[in-house]
Design an enzyme around this catalytic site. Sequence first.
Site, PDB file in Angstrom:
ATOM      1  N   VAL A 183       0.769  -0.995  -0.107  1.00  0.00           N
ATOM      2  CA  VAL A 183       0.009   0.053  -0.142  1.00  0.00           C
ATOM      3  C   VAL A 183       0.924   1.079  -0.105  1.00  0.00           C
ATOM      4  O   VAL A 183       1.940   1.376   0.908  1.00  0.00           O
ATOM      5  CB  VAL A 183      -0.816  -0.011   1.246  1.00  0.00           C
ATOM      6  N   ILE A 222     -12.716 -21.712  19.929  1.00  0.00           N
ATOM      7  CA  ILE A 222     -12.593 -21.050  21.142  1.00  0.00           C
ATOM      8  C   ILE A 222     -13.707 -21.434  21.891  1.00  0.00           C
ATOM      9  O   ILE A 222     -13.594 -21.567  23.198  1.00  0.00           O
ATOM     10  CB  ILE A 222     -12.725 -19.471  20.968  1.00  0.00           C
ATOM     11  N   LEU A 232     -17.373 -18.509  17.154  1.00  0.00           N
ATOM     12  CA  LEU A 232     -15.831 -18.999  17.243  1.00  0.00           C
ATOM     13  C   LEU A 232     -15.741 -20.102  17.805  1.00  0.00           C
ATOM     14  O   LEU A 232     -15.646 -20.426  18.791  1.00  0.00           O
ATOM     15  CB  LEU A 232     -15.198 -17.735  18.114  1.00  0.00           C
ATOM     16  N   LEU A 257      -5.937 -15.203  12.424  1.00  0.00           N
ATOM     17  CA  LEU A 257      -7.165 -15.184  11.910  1.00  0.00           C
ATOM     18  C   LEU A 257      -7.073 -14.054  10.723  1.00  0.00           C
ATOM     19  O   LEU A 257      -6.509 -13.055  10.767  1.00  0.00           O
ATOM     20  CB  LEU A 257      -8.186 -14.890  12.643  1.00  0.00           C
ATOM     21  N   VAL A 283      -2.398  -3.198   4.964  1.00  0.00           N
ATOM     22  CA  VAL A 283      -0.993  -3.674   4.956  1.00  0.00           C
ATOM     23  C   VAL A 283      -0.647  -4.886   5.666  1.00  0.00           C
ATOM     24  O   VAL A 283       0.193  -5.525   5.054  1.00  0.00           O
ATOM     25  CB  VAL A 283      -0.310  -2.557   5.622  1.00  0.00           C
TER      26      VAL A 283
END
Length: 596
Positions: free
Chosen positions: A25, A481, A478, A423, A51
Amino acid sequence: MAKMKAIEAAVLVLEKEGVTVTFGVPGAAINPLYAAMKNHGGIGHILARHVEGASHMAEGYTRAVAGNIGVCIGTSGPAGTDMITGLYSASADSIPILCITGQAPRSRLHKEDFQAVDIASIAKPVTKWATTVLEPAQVPRAFQQAFHLMRSGRPGPVLLDLPIDVQLAEIEFDIETYEPLAAYKPTASRKQAEKAIEMLNESERPLLVSGGGVINADASDLMVELAEILNVPVIPTLMGWGTIPDDHPLMVGMCGLQTSHRYGNANMLASDFVFGIGNRWANRHTGSVEVYTKGRKFVHVDIEPTQIGRVFAPDYGIVSDAKAALEQFVAVAKEWKAAGKLKCRKAWVAECQGRKNSVEFLRKTNFDNVPMKPQRVYQCMNNSLDRDTTYVSTIGLSQIAGAQFLHVYKPRNWINCGQAGPLGWTTPAALGVRVADPARKIVALSGDYDFQFMIEELAVGAQFKLPYVHVLVNNSYLGLIRQAQRAFSIDYCVQLAFDNINMDEGDATRGYGVDHVKVVEGLGCKAIRVHRAEDFAPAMKQAEAWMAEHKTPVVIECILERVTNISMGAEIDNVVEFEDLATEKADAPSALALLG
């Protein structure tokens, strides 16, 4: 010698080192590099939407093809800190990527200038080298050193931070006589190879463990050759999956707490000798050292000296590049076989194959539930995808179940972020793989939260015509988790579900929250939602047609039951099976042992 701006010299070095494309970027402090690349014209650029996404694209690019080094670019301040996750991910898995950041002018360093941060100090723990180049004449040599370090010893990432005035300063540099520095790779000796093979030959039930270092060294063929000469079964690690084809008779399963096969764990527990090459004894592979090592001797081969003995002390360690070591092992094994010195392993191999080919050691996948159980989705994937498919995944129940049920037949056809597991990694990494290889069949695999983390990068696929299939298994949770929270008797702050007011009252997915199909379409890609197993194969055909027509990513969203627990445990001899196991062939029709 020719006079040029320091940053122009850097671009020439990038070209000489084999760089043809970058990910990043633009920003004020790095614009000189973009100007130099534009004027040069020989290095392409993929504009990321975040980024961090650029850093993961660089990772995917490196991981896809042997010899590649991905390059990610960002401006000063938050651009560099955003890329730290990519550097950590690359460092953890021994993946060379080059991160280039802009920086405030030298006169403004340490004066709290706008977007000025000591990024080199921040990046040092997760790179092989991180430095702010303060002398313009050092710029081309800093880039030369960066590539030398990334390729030498244990591969890994480097960060080069360039103050804007350093980039713009004029220097003298002769690119015509420039040569990349030869990489250093430690090499096993003949004596070491003989000792290791002798130890293996003295055992009764040996296994080869093939790690990610074998793939990094582009040495999978040698690993298979060694296994075949010795007639010794192979257990790949998650990072080494694909070093030996899943349907090879000497591939006897993966071992571990999560990403493993029941027969793989059983074969490990039955062994008395383990010969690890290019692996790091990761805890998801071993569980506790006590259980994993009990009753077994170990040889460990690794390119990094300090990896030997890091997790446990092997009976014998060899510091070597995996390819160099395997060349020695193969040579010794061939000679010993010709001389009749190798033990016959037919009975041991048959024992391991017996577990692999037994319904007793298979998990059930053939569930007919609606919403679908995830196990059925992977059965559908096995039935719809061929052996040339490259899978890209990072973390979560989606990845764990994928490793339990999918099949991989070639090196670099399972591209996975192993140790770090951030993630959001999957989408940008898949795009990087596509840039590296415009032709291969790519299927990314995500749960809903991984998918949502960096969903904006799908726009990059639309803009730059980077088609691939993204299988999204959506339970609006999730899931990993939530499953871990069972130990604390909670189900807290892990639900992603809500009633989406923009979906019809009768829509079965209204209560699942985010309408991924609309979001994907809003980003310029195509998506299709699947509720039933019988709709998966037509969805895959539709995805292939859309990719051919539009050249964009296509998402296949599979709606799952909200709560499913995937097999895992605290020890390799105590993996908890939450769902039914197979009792007959019809329970697992796409399992490897039953495909024939």
